[in-house]
Write a protein that holds these residues in place. Structure first.
Motif, PDB file in Angstrom:
ATOM      1  N   GLY A 144       1.004  -1.372   0.238  1.00  0.00           N
ATOM      2  CA  GLY A 144      -0.028   0.087  -0.007  1.00  0.00           C
ATOM      3  C   GLY A 144       0.819   1.240   0.013  1.00  0.00           C
ATOM      4  O   GLY A 144       1.867   1.376  -0.525  1.00  0.00           O
ATOM      5  N   LEU A 145       0.441   2.329   0.569  1.00  0.00           N
ATOM      6  CA  LEU A 145       1.228   3.541   0.897  1.00  0.00           C
ATOM      7  C   LEU A 145       2.287   3.468   1.800  1.00  0.00           C
ATOM      8  O   LEU A 145       2.202   2.561   2.619  1.00  0.00           O
ATOM      9  N   GLY A 146       3.269   4.348   1.444  1.00  0.00           N
ATOM     10  CA  GLY A 146       4.285   4.388   2.495  1.00  0.00           C
ATOM     11  C   GLY A 146       4.778   5.908   2.483  1.00  0.00           C
ATOM     12  O   GLY A 146       4.197   6.527   2.035  1.00  0.00           O
ATOM     13  N   THR A 147       5.822   6.065   3.286  1.00  0.00           N
ATOM     14  CA  THR A 147       6.395   7.512   3.491  1.00  0.00           C
ATOM     15  C   THR A 147       7.813   7.361   2.957  1.00  0.00           C
ATOM     16  O   THR A 147       8.605   6.704   3.223  1.00  0.00           O
ATOM     17  N   PHE A 148       8.104   8.713   2.476  1.00  0.00           N
ATOM     18  CA  PHE A 148       9.518   8.559   1.949  1.00  0.00           C
ATOM     19  C   PHE A 148      10.052  10.267   2.354  1.00  0.00           C
ATOM     20  O   PHE A 148       9.320  11.192   2.277  1.00  0.00           O
ATOM     21  N   ALA A 149      11.371  10.154   2.443  1.00  0.00           N
ATOM     22  CA  ALA A 149      12.108  11.339   3.044  1.00  0.00           C
ATOM     23  C   ALA A 149      12.251  12.044   1.408  1.00  0.00           C
ATOM     24  O   ALA A 149      12.815  11.467   0.586  1.00  0.00           O
ATOM     25  N   LEU A 150      11.828  13.596   1.393  1.00  0.00           N
ATOM     26  CA  LEU A 150      12.397  14.237   0.072  1.00  0.00           C
ATOM     27  C   LEU A 150      13.556  14.959   0.625  1.00  0.00           C
ATOM     28  O   LEU A 150      14.201  15.842  -0.229  1.00  0.00           O
ATOM     29  N   LYS A 151      14.030  15.106   1.754  1.00  0.00           N
ATOM     30  CA  LYS A 151      15.516  15.591   2.111  1.00  0.00           C
ATOM     31  C   LYS A 151      15.879  14.833   3.192  1.00  0.00           C
ATOM     32  O   LYS A 151      15.531  13.843   3.545  1.00  0.00           O
ATOM     33  N   LYS A 152      17.234  15.379   3.704  1.00  0.00           N
ATOM     34  CA  LYS A 152      18.027  14.223   4.774  1.00  0.00           C
ATOM     35  C   LYS A 152      17.489  14.762   6.020  1.00  0.00           C
ATOM     36  O   LYS A 152      17.174  15.956   6.270  1.00  0.00           O
ATOM     37  N   PHE A 153      17.310  13.769   6.643  1.00  0.00           N
ATOM     38  CA  PHE A 153      16.804  14.087   8.270  1.00  0.00           C
ATOM     39  C   PHE A 153      17.933  13.457   8.785  1.00  0.00           C
ATOM     40  O   PHE A 153      18.524  12.261   8.774  1.00  0.00           O
ATOM     41  N   LYS A 154      18.286  14.188   9.810  1.00  0.00           N
ATOM     42  CA  LYS A 154      19.479  13.944  10.815  1.00  0.00           C
ATOM     43  C   LYS A 154      19.109  12.681  11.600  1.00  0.00           C
ATOM     44  O   LYS A 154      18.174  12.610  11.947  1.00  0.00           O
ATOM     45  N   LYS A 155      20.065  11.936  12.225  1.00  0.00           N
ATOM     46  CA  LYS A 155      19.883  11.073  13.299  1.00  0.00           C
ATOM     47  C   LYS A 155      19.367  11.571  14.432  1.00  0.00           C
ATOM     48  O   LYS A 155      19.567  12.990  14.772  1.00  0.00           O
ATOM     49  N   ASN A 156      18.415  10.951  15.312  1.00  0.00           N
ATOM     50  CA  ASN A 156      17.678  11.705  16.545  1.00  0.00           C
ATOM     51  C   ASN A 156      16.986  13.015  16.051  1.00  0.00           C
ATOM     52  O   ASN A 156      16.735  13.868  16.936  1.00  0.00           O
ATOM     53  N   THR A 157      16.141  12.750  15.130  1.00  0.00           N
ATOM     54  CA  THR A 157      15.187  13.682  14.745  1.00  0.00           C
ATOM     55  C   THR A 157      13.884  13.178  15.039  1.00  0.00           C
ATOM     56  O   THR A 157      13.558  11.859  14.920  1.00  0.00           O
ATOM     57  N   PHE A 158      12.952  13.676  15.813  1.00  0.00           N
ATOM     58  CA  PHE A 158      11.608  13.105  16.349  1.00  0.00           C
ATOM     59  C   PHE A 158      10.551  13.585  15.322  1.00  0.00           C
ATOM     60  O   PHE A 158      10.434  15.005  15.148  1.00  0.00           O
TER      61      PHE A 158
END
Ligand SMILES: C[S@@+](CC[C@H](N)C(=O)[O-])C[C@H]1O[C@@H](n2cnc3c(N)ncnc32)[C@H](O)[C@@H]1O
Length: 237
Positions: free
Chosen positions: A65-79
């Motif tokens: 089904g659907l999923g979620t994708f990053a469009l940019k970089k997210f650093k470790k320890n992002t909530f």
């Protein structure tokens, strides 16, 4: 907004604080607020809560089904979060949902479920899928002040799908070999501060399965950060 009034230690620099690490090791990305009445299709509410830098679209996992994708970089320890949904105490309803996490007290007793089954009453985090392989796991569910958040376990690059482990039993139901986590080291398990928050666990149900309850406590948790204790993954079908 995230309520960071519970003191704890950063898992990176070990600094003690009442919220996000004062050294900037951790960051928080709020859900996008969507005035419900403005939506043409209210059933799309959850999709409209996606923050900048994330997209909900077809998952890279076939038939997931659907999923979620990053469009940019997210650093470790992002909530990310909190995970929103209908809160209830019904194990049966959680079993039926497929989108419910358990909320637990400090003893690990479930006292609530946050159930994102209804996209009109939940948010984008409901679309995060379970990784098929442990190496693809890049988020972890954590509980803070009775709310559920997803924390990045490493830097996530643009284009990557976001994945949170659903727990052993849910994984098995999806045909995924349960992940293994190393036992907590003495250092990891050493109480840095008194546990400030309850632990919670994700409880979800796969709608296609018959009603069956799964309770997974296998994931080894680490001590707190952000006043958050990492969730022992648990979903309920
Ligand atoms: C919380 S929902 C995730 C969002 C879902 N993909 C959707 O489109 O609404 C959980 C459901 O997604 C699907 N799913 C998640 N991870 C999967 C995986 N690794 N393999 C197959 N299906 C998966 C299963 O149908 C599962 O019951």
């Amino acid at each position: 907004m995230i309520d960071l009034d519970r003191p704890s230690n950063c898992d990176e620099c070990k600094k003690y604080s009442n919220g996000l690490c004062p050294s900037g090791c951790q960051s928080y990305i709020d859900n996008r607020e969507v005035p419900y009445y403005l939506l043409v299709k209210q059933s799309d509410h959850a999709k409209h809560t996606v923050p900048i830098g994330i997209i909900v679209t077809t998952s890279g996992i076939p038939d997931a089904g659907l999923g979620t994708f990053a469009l940019k970089k997210f650093k470790k320890n992002t909530f990310f979060g909190p995970y929103t949904g209908v809160k209830h105490r019904s194990n049966d309803r959680a079993n039926d949902s497929g989108y419910a996490w358990t909320i637990e007290d400090i003893e690990g007793n479930v006292y609530n479920y946050v159930d994102a089954n209804d996209p009109r009453r939940s948010n984008w985090l409901r679309y995060v899928n379970c990784p098929n392989k442990q190496e693809n796991e890049n988020l972890m569910a954590v509980q803070f002040n009775g709310e559920l958040y997803y924390k990045t376990l490493r830097d996530i690059e643009a284009g990557e799908e976001l994945f949170v482990y659903y727990g052993e039993e849910y994984a098995k139901a999806l045909g995924i070999k349960p992940f293994e986590y190393p036992a907590e080291s003495e250092q990891d398990s050493a109480p840095i501060i008194p546990p400030p928050m309850s632990i919670s666990s994700f409880s979800r149900k796969r709608s296609t399965t018959s009603q069956k309850s799964y309770s997974n406590k296998k994931r080894k948790t680490k001590p707190t950060e952000l006043g958050i204790r990492e969730k022992q993954q648990q979903r309920v079908y």
